[in-house]
Design a protein around this motif. Structure first.
Motif, PDB file in Angstrom:
ATOM      1  N   GLY A  82      29.762  74.932 -19.221  1.00 42.88           N
ATOM      2  CA  GLY A  82      28.680  73.971 -19.034  1.00 42.88           C
ATOM      3  C   GLY A  82      29.025  72.750 -18.204  1.00 42.88           C
ATOM      4  O   GLY A  82      28.217  71.818 -18.130  1.00 42.88           O
ATOM      5  N   TYR A  83      30.160  72.753 -17.555  1.00 39.11           N
ATOM      6  CA  TYR A  83      30.496  71.597 -16.722  1.00 39.11           C
ATOM      7  C   TYR A  83      29.923  71.812 -15.318  1.00 39.11           C
ATOM      8  O   TYR A  83      30.641  71.975 -14.323  1.00 39.11           O
ATOM      9  CB  TYR A  83      32.007  71.380 -16.697  1.00 39.11           C
ATOM     10  N   THR A  84      28.597  71.806 -15.262  1.00 38.85           N
ATOM     11  CA  THR A  84      27.857  72.033 -14.031  1.00 38.85           C
ATOM     12  C   THR A  84      26.404  71.660 -14.292  1.00 38.85           C
ATOM     13  O   THR A  84      26.030  71.322 -15.415  1.00 38.85           O
ATOM     14  CB  THR A  84      27.961  73.507 -13.582  1.00 38.85           C
ATOM     15  N   ASP A  85      25.576  71.743 -13.266  1.00 34.15           N
ATOM     16  CA  ASP A  85      24.150  71.480 -13.441  1.00 34.15           C
ATOM     17  C   ASP A  85      23.492  72.650 -14.168  1.00 34.15           C
ATOM     18  O   ASP A  85      23.893  73.817 -13.998  1.00 34.15           O
ATOM     19  CB  ASP A  85      23.476  71.278 -12.084  1.00 34.15           C
ATOM     20  N   LEU A  86      22.467  72.353 -14.940  1.00 34.41           N
ATOM     21  CA  LEU A  86      21.720  73.392 -15.639  1.00 34.41           C
ATOM     22  C   LEU A  86      20.916  74.196 -14.617  1.00 34.41           C
ATOM     23  O   LEU A  86      20.143  73.634 -13.846  1.00 34.41           O
ATOM     24  CB  LEU A  86      20.774  72.759 -16.663  1.00 34.41           C
ATOM     25  N   PRO A  87      21.084  75.538 -14.602  1.00 42.62           N
ATOM     26  CA  PRO A  87      20.338  76.338 -13.626  1.00 42.62           C
ATOM     27  C   PRO A  87      18.882  76.533 -14.045  1.00 42.62           C
ATOM     28  O   PRO A  87      18.534  76.396 -15.220  1.00 42.62           O
ATOM     29  CB  PRO A  87      21.080  77.679 -13.635  1.00 42.62           C
TER      30      PRO A  87
END
Length: 394
Positions: free
Chosen positions: A354-359
């Motif tokens: 989860g170390y990213t933008d929510l798709p």
């Protein structure tokens, strides 16, 4: 003119507005197909089917007790229980009823302790006979009574539980509707929201035993990670219907027929970016291997960091030889777009920290997060896709 059932429900509401509030979210449908009264689920609704002839000829006090019985199944979230087989279903039927009938005076008056049913083989629930817990084991959950039954049957080594199952199938309380939930995550979320509101408004007025059951239910995690993944693996195998001249129309000659495209039953995305450590990947592929045992065919699996790195059809045992490709920054959107455009799956499972933008996902989605996940991602995913769209691996 109100039906007799509505009059009974209104009278129940005068005694306890808590139950009336819960029943506001339950559709009531008369049906001659049910013997007495039954709980079922239709799309995203909870439905109470009742036989109007049975209601008219039965005492209102007893009908009220049967309504309470069904409400207690909802309160205890018994529709989440998934028996392993027909034998296990009979055991769960007894365990669930032992957990709830003890709190319903109208039914407890006709009760027989669970230990007598198991040890002596008495008949089970019918209109005037209901399962109660052993005298020395009150106020336990269905899970605890289920465990006790298994242990006691092993000690006895002689009791055929299926005899009870045959009797139950022909009586008034078979629990069929509880085991037939197609949209369990949505039903669960809706049911828990109503339960929380009812408890906040009227929980202080409940008897202590029932109040404790409601407190447990509203604080219980929506789905544990194993149940959520297993449920998601049961998505429909069918895709879109289309007309084609290659298939004759069975009704009209010289006309194209309908064909259903078989979409990928499940799409799986694995985050292989640089932030994923080996321990997390091991956990991910352990669950992916377990997924392969739940589905009938292989499923598409895509590895992604900031772009799609590897696509494959995953089958049981492939984890032994799979190549991990990635190590860069994280962007899940390219993998989501790729799977949706190429395979049109019914559902997508995304393994990530989860170390990213929510798709943005158009299909049903389940995010399986590692224990080292981003809380911000988890919160955003639940807010956008629903509370049951996220599970966390231990």
């Amino acid at each position: 003119m109100r039906s007799e059932l509505e009059k009974i429900i209104l009278n129940l509401g005068k005694k306890s507005p808590f139950y009336l509030y819960l029943l506001l979210g339950v559709s009531r449908i008369p049906s001659k197909d049910v013997k007495t009264i039954d709980l079922s689920f239709s799309r995203f609704k909870t439905v109470l089917y009742y036989n109007p002839d049975w209601v008219l000829k039965t005492s209102s006090d007893f009908v009220e007790g049967m309504i309470m019985h069904l409400i207690m199944h909802l309160i205890n979230l018994h529709f989440l229980i998934k028996p392993k087989d027909s034998r296990d279903r009979v055991i769960w039927d007894l365990a669930m009823d032992a957990a709830i009938n003890q709190h319903i005076p109208q039914l407890a008056a006709f009760g027989i302790p669970l230990n007598l049913l198991i040890e002596e083989g008495h008949g089970v629930d019918n209109e005037r006979l209901f399962v109660l817990p052993p005298d020395w084991m009150p106020d336990k959950s269905a899970e605890e009574y289920h465990k006790w039954i298994l242990k006691r049957m092993e000690e006895l080594g002689r009791f055929d539980i299926m005899i009870m199952g045959e009797i139950r199938e022909s009586n008034s309380d078979s629990h069929k509707g509880l085991y037939n939930v197609q949209n369990v995550d949505m039903i669960l979320e809706i049911n828990k929201n109503i339960l929380k509101k009812a408890f906040n408004l009227y929980g202080s007025e409940l008897p202590s035993g029932i109040r404790r059951l409601v407190e447990i239910a509203v604080s219980r995690p929506v789905l544990n990670w194993k149940d959520a993944i297993r449920h998601f693996a049961g998505a429909s195998e069918y895709g879109e219907r289309y007309l084609t001249v290659l298939k004759p129309n069975r009704r009209y000659e010289n006309q194209p027929g309908w064909r259903t495209s078989h979409a990928a039953k499940l799409g799986v995305i694995v985050d292989t970016s640089g932030s994923i450590i080996e321990e997390e990947l091991d956990k991910f592929f352990s669950e992916i291997e377990a997924l392969s045992r739940y589905v009938d065919t292989s499923f598409v699996l895509v590895q992604v960091d900031r772009a799609v790195n590897l696509e494959m059809r995953y089958s049981k045992g492939d984890y032994r030889n799979i190549e991990i490709v990635g190590g860069g920054e994280t962007d899940l959107q390219p993998a989501v777009n790729y799977i949706e455009d190429k395979y049109r799956p019914e559902g997508i499972v995304i393994f990530t920290d989860g170390y990213t933008d929510l798709p943005s996902v158009k299909r049903r989605v389940l995010f399986v997060l590692s224990k080292y996940h981003s809380e911000e991602f988890s919160t955003s995913a639940r807010k956008k896709y629903g509370h049951s769209s996220v599970v966390v691996l231990p």
